[in-house]
Scaffold this motif. Structure first.
Motif, PDB file in Angstrom:
ATOM      1  N   GLN A  50       0.833  -1.200   0.000  1.00 57.55           N
ATOM      2  CA  GLN A  50       0.000   0.000   0.000  1.00 57.55           C
ATOM      3  C   GLN A  50       0.873   1.257   0.000  1.00 57.55           C
ATOM      4  OE1 GLN A  50      -2.186   0.502   3.638  1.00 57.55           O
ATOM      5  NE2 GLN A  50      -3.553   2.046   2.805  1.00 57.55           N
ATOM      6  N   LEU A 100       2.502   1.825  -3.486  1.00 57.94           N
ATOM      7  CA  LEU A 100       1.567   2.428  -4.441  1.00 57.94           C
ATOM      8  C   LEU A 100       1.377   3.917  -4.148  1.00 57.94           C
ATOM      9  CD1 LEU A 100      -1.077  -0.443  -4.567  1.00 57.94           C
ATOM     10  CD2 LEU A 100       0.401   0.276  -6.456  1.00 57.94           C
ATOM     11  N   ARG A 117       2.355   7.195  -6.612  1.00 53.10           N
ATOM     12  CA  ARG A 117       1.432   8.304  -6.902  1.00 53.10           C
ATOM     13  C   ARG A 117       2.071   9.652  -6.565  1.00 53.10           C
ATOM     14  NH1 ARG A 117      -3.123  10.291  -9.501  1.00 53.10           N
ATOM     15  NH2 ARG A 117      -2.243   8.559 -10.631  1.00 53.10           N
ATOM     16  N   LEU A 177      -4.385  -3.900  -4.965  1.00 52.10           N
ATOM     17  CA  LEU A 177      -4.467  -3.149  -6.218  1.00 52.10           C
ATOM     18  C   LEU A 177      -5.869  -2.633  -6.473  1.00 52.10           C
ATOM     19  CD1 LEU A 177      -3.217  -2.147  -8.853  1.00 52.10           C
ATOM     20  CD2 LEU A 177      -3.699  -4.394  -9.863  1.00 52.10           C
ATOM     21  N   HIS A 232      -6.566   0.282  -4.369  1.00 56.57           N
ATOM     22  CA  HIS A 232      -5.841   1.459  -4.840  1.00 56.57           C
ATOM     23  C   HIS A 232      -6.540   2.095  -6.040  1.00 56.57           C
ATOM     24  CE1 HIS A 232      -2.399   4.087  -5.385  1.00 56.57           C
ATOM     25  NE2 HIS A 232      -2.292   3.712  -6.642  1.00 56.57           N
ATOM     26  N   VAL A 238       1.660   2.133 -11.746  1.00 53.91           N
ATOM     27  CA  VAL A 238       1.632   0.982 -10.839  1.00 53.91           C
ATOM     28  C   VAL A 238       2.824   0.065 -11.109  1.00 53.91           C
ATOM     29  CG1 VAL A 238       0.366  -1.141 -10.313  1.00 53.91           C
ATOM     30  CG2 VAL A 238      -0.842   1.038 -10.398  1.00 53.91           C
ATOM     31  N   THR A 288       6.271   0.214  -9.254  1.00 51.13           N
ATOM     32  CA  THR A 288       6.508  -0.338  -7.921  1.00 51.13           C
ATOM     33  C   THR A 288       7.157  -1.719  -8.024  1.00 51.13           C
ATOM     34  OG1 THR A 288       4.347  -1.447  -7.768  1.00 51.13           O
ATOM     35  CG2 THR A 288       4.464   0.847  -7.069  1.00 51.13           C
TER      36      THR A 288
END
Length: 860
Positions: free
Chosen positions: A211, A214, A218, A442, A445, A464, A467
């Motif tokens: 988490q 992600l 962003r 995912l 997210h 994504v 990562t």
């Protein structure tokens, strides 16, 4: 992956002489050389900050500042209490001061906009971290505004933050993700200069870590020049940790900075007066209270770590009964206690008013207590890294040594400590295995980003894939995730409530306020058993107990909780009302996840120490005390070498016993025992019962098992392991139970609202329904596949099972048929009896068995 070794920055530094959370007592004034009309010298200001504290920046701290000012990202790896916080915090401060050298233009009433986000894994750490950071701001008179934003932050402050974010903010992964759902914050987030993740080793390899990955991806998209830094200690796989932190594409320009990784630490055992030759789990335990009390008496302040919350409750009561004069000077601390109780305890430790605190891992991280000069560990922590982490909770004074005293609850745990000391000395700390492409995280997210302004499919996919967790995400997986949040996948298309995300003008967005509200209330990846708040009838909250425990407690039953003996009066909705009680407890709360798994590195160390013993080499006080026990084991049976598997075949009054000793950890042994029993039953129809511990397992049958025939037929082969697991264990039921967590994270079910949580049985029933629907109508559902994989790995430790079988396949199998149960097998026999006998009956039975075996050992 690009080779990182050439970019590491190894530094040989002295032990940092201060704790980063120590109190600052400097005069709040600018240096004499810098008036309001003069331009400051940032480095000189920082040096003066250290000088007034009678200290100097250490080499790894200066290296971190220089690397930060060069515009790079990185990971600081250093022992607890060696100045990591100042190492990463001063970089952003120096950067801002270099760009704003004229203090005459500093306006504390109009602080700079958002510069730094500091992410901490625990809300409990936020307060101490904020205080340490604020001290540096205050002493250098910087016009920065520092605030926290966690689940405990007041709603009024959160509302103000929605209008204007502070210069620096301390937050958690969940609160950071929640911020990403607010599009209005994105312009301010785009100005962000740095994000720092504290205690990265605790997030790595977890869904919270994914988490965080992600969220970092962003933030890097919103602020392309963003620098990402992490702080870590006690970690083996640093290269992977750095890659997960900064993203695989950014590792070429990121560094690992080593500080003081080997702080001076003294580890020693509080040895019991007598080491019994037939030990069983927990049999030493609280017998060691007098010896532990002596250690506590000699220390200024101490922490007593137990591995489970249940153990803390018991040890607190026993210690207080032994030393009633310590009432008010000893306390209890674990995650299920009310926040106010925990804060009172933490303040007492900071002030040095508490003699000792019995605690769990709730005090493992970050919070520094200067007064603590001794850590006592009850039972094996099952890993060298965890042992070192806990030892680091002591010795935060200048020049102090971290001291940890080990209290075994089983004689064989002395071998674990000896193995752990070898691992620490050799620098062989445990790695954190990473999670690959968790689809529930995912999908959560995707809804987060869709609420926070929306996304285009190709752009977010590229983001994504930046990562470490999702770098190999396939197009099929991506389309599944999109389809799942848009229409609930192929099986839930007929139900409007699962149509959370809409495609509007080429962008995926959320327009329904109900979806926004539900999602924000349930953001996060921490899923535990439903809990009930425990309250006194006349007011006052003690904490929370898991619903599964209270479901087995009757009205009028007494149990230990929060250091008190209480009686259950009634249960209303999600609250259990109690009153104070006297007498003996009927039960002690048992919380899920209490048993720590034995690390693979420590398991290897155990095998090595046993081989040394088999060769007559007993090094260290722990192994020397084990000599009589292991010599008797060798006399009656065999002490296995590292490349041997010992199997003991013994007939007892309860049937035929087969003892296996792979030394692979309890979880792996639970699966292995079921698989091997299943394989032997295919040869000859026979029923088995079994018991396991970290060292081995025992299979009990009413008639002799076809052991040799099974060995010849591939009993210990790793082939068909997964298939045999499915046939021998109720893996489907385990998956059904495990699917609840995935369903909650993916947004299929909701835990309710604050103060109105849904009962666990309702959540389980709902998740069971989805599980069965997917099994029948959508067997290729990726959430279903993920659940099966998690059960295999997390609950059955299938990879450890396979590793153990592959190792055994190349080892020598040693079969012995001793006349009596051996020292290594006795604990397993007790664990099997424990399930059938009451505590009182069990204690009597064990005492008789030990007496008989000791008599036989003495006679021979």
């Amino acid at each position: 992956m690009t080779e990182l070794a050439s970019r590491l920055t190894p530094l040989n530094t002295e032990l940092c002489r201060d704790s980063v959370s120590a109190s600052f007592h400097l005069a709040r004034s600018m240096p004499a050389s810098a008036s309001k009309t003069e331009r400051i010298q940032p480095r000189a200001l920082v040096d003066r900050f250290f000088e007034v504290r009678d200290s100097k920046p250490f080499l790894f701290q200066r290296s971190t500042w220089k690397t930060y000012l060069d515009g790079k990202s990185g990971l600081v790896h250093s022992a607890t209490g060696t100045g990591k916080t100042l190492a990463v915090w001063m970089g952003p401060l120096l950067q801002w001061m270099k760009a704003n050298k004229d203090p005459g233009k500093w306006n504390p009433k109009r602080p700079p906009g958002l510069q730094v986000l500091w992410v901490t894994p625990l809300k409990a750490l936020a307060g101490d971290t904020t205080a340490a950071m604020q001290a540096a701001i205050d002493e250098m008179n910087l016009p920065w505004d520092l605030q926290g934003r966690t689940g405990d932050t007041k709603a009024s402050l959160k509302a103000r933050q929605m209008k204007r974010l502070p210069t620096a903010m301390v937050t958690t992964p969940e609160s950071l993700t929640l911020m990403l759902t607010h599009e209005r914050l994105q312009p301010q987030l785009s100005e962000l200069k740095a994000v720092i993740v504290d205690e990265w080793h605790e997030l790595l390899g977890t869904k919270r870590g994914v988490q965080t990955e992600l969220a970092l991806a962003r933030l890097r998209r919103l602020s392309p020049t963003l620098q990402t830094w992490g702080v870590s200690a006690t970690l083996g796989n640093l290269d992977e940790a750095l890659e997960s932190l900064v993203g695989p594409a950014n590792t070429d320009d990121a560094v690992i900075i080593h500080g003081k990784s080997k702080k001076k630490t003294k580890l020693y055992s509080i040895l019991p007066p007598v080491i019994e030759r037939f030990p069983w789990s927990g049999h030493i335990g609280t017998r060691m209270i007098p010896e532990v009390a002596k250690e506590v008496e000699q220390a200024s302040s101490s922490l007593i770590f137990a591995n489970t919350r249940s153990q803390t409750e018991i040890w607190y009561q026993k210690l207080l009964a032994h030393r009633p004069d310590w009432a008010g000077q000893i306390a209890l601390h674990h995650g299920s206690l009310d926040t106010s109780v925990r804060q009172w305890v933490e303040n007492g430790l900071r002030e040095g008013s508490l003699k000792t605190v019995v605690c769990t891992s709730s005090l493992d991280l970050g919070v520094d207590f200067t007064a603590v000069d001794l850590v006592i560990q009850i039972g094996s922590p099952k890993g060298a890294a965890r042992l070192l982490q806990r030892a680091g909770r002591s010795g935060h004074q200048p020049g102090a040594i971290s001291r940890l005293a080990f209290v075994p609850t089983n004689a064989f745990e002395l071998i674990e400590l000896a193995a752990a000391q070898d691992s620490i000395r050799d620098g062989k700390l445990e790695s954190r295995p990473l999670i690959k492409s968790p689809m529930d995280v995912l999908t959560q997210h995707l809804v987060t980003i869709a609420i926070g302004g929306g996304f285009e499919s190709s752009e977010l996919l590229a983001e994504v894939r930046q990562t470490r967790a999702f770098e190999s995400l396939s197009e099929q997986q991506w389309q599944f995730a999109i389809d799942f949040v848009v229409r609930g996948g192929s099986t839930l298309d007929a139900y409007p409530e699962f149509k959370r995300v809409e495609l509007v003008d080429g962008r995926y967005v959320v327009t329904q306020k109900r979806v926004m509200s539900n999602h924000r209330m349930n953001i996060g990846t921490i899923v535990s058993d439903a809990s009930m708040r425990v309250k006194f009838l006349k007011g006052g909250t003690l904490g929370t107990v898991e619903e599964s425990f209270l479901s087995k407690v009757s009205i009028g039953d007494k149990f230990l909780f929060a250091g008190r003996l209480v009686e259950l009066v009634r249960i209303d909705n999600s609250e259990a009302y109690v009153k104070r009680a006297k007498g003996a407890p009927d039960a002690v709360p048992r919380w899920m996840g209490g048993r720590l798994p034995l690390s693979s590195e420590l398991a290897q160390g155990l095998r090595t120490k046993l081989q040394q013993a088999a060769e007559g080499d007993y090094v260290g006080p722990e192994m020397k005390r084990m000599r009589p026990l292991l010599q008797l084991q060798a006399k009656w049976s065999h002490v296995p070498a590292a490349n041997e598997l010992l199997i003991e075949s013994i007939r007892t009054r309860d049937g035929y016993q087969l003892f296996f000793y792979p030394f692979a950890g309890r979880l792996a042994h639970e699966g292995l025992s079921a698989v091997l029993a299943h394989r032997m039953s295919r040869i000859e129809k026979i029923s088995f019962s079994f018991a396991c511990n970290d060292y081995g397992f025992v299979l009990t049958s009413p008639k002799p098992a076809p052991l040799q025939q099974a060995l010849d037929a591939g009993l210990l082969s790793p082939d068909r392991l997964v298939a045999d697991i499915g046939e021998s264990l109720n893996a489907t039921e385990m998956s059904r139970r495990g699917f609840r967590a995935i369903a909650r994270i993916a947004g299929l079910i909701h835990g309710g609202y604050p103060g109105r949580q849904k009962p666990n049985k309702h959540l389980q029933a709902s998740s069971n329904l989805f599980f069965e629907v997917f099994r029948e109508y959508d067997p290729d559902n990726l959430l279903l596949h993920q659940c099966n994989e998690e059960v295999l790995e997390n609950q059955l430790n299938a990879s450890r099972m396979e590793d153990a079988l592959r190792r055994i396949e190349g080892s020598q199998v040693v079969i012995r048929e001793p006349e009596k149960v051996t020292p290594m097998g006795f604990g397993l026999l007790v664990d099997r009896l424990r399930e059938r006998l009451s505590s009182e009956t069990l204690a009597e039975r064990i005492a008789r068995m030990q007496a008989q075996l000791e008599k036989a050992a003495t006679a021979k």
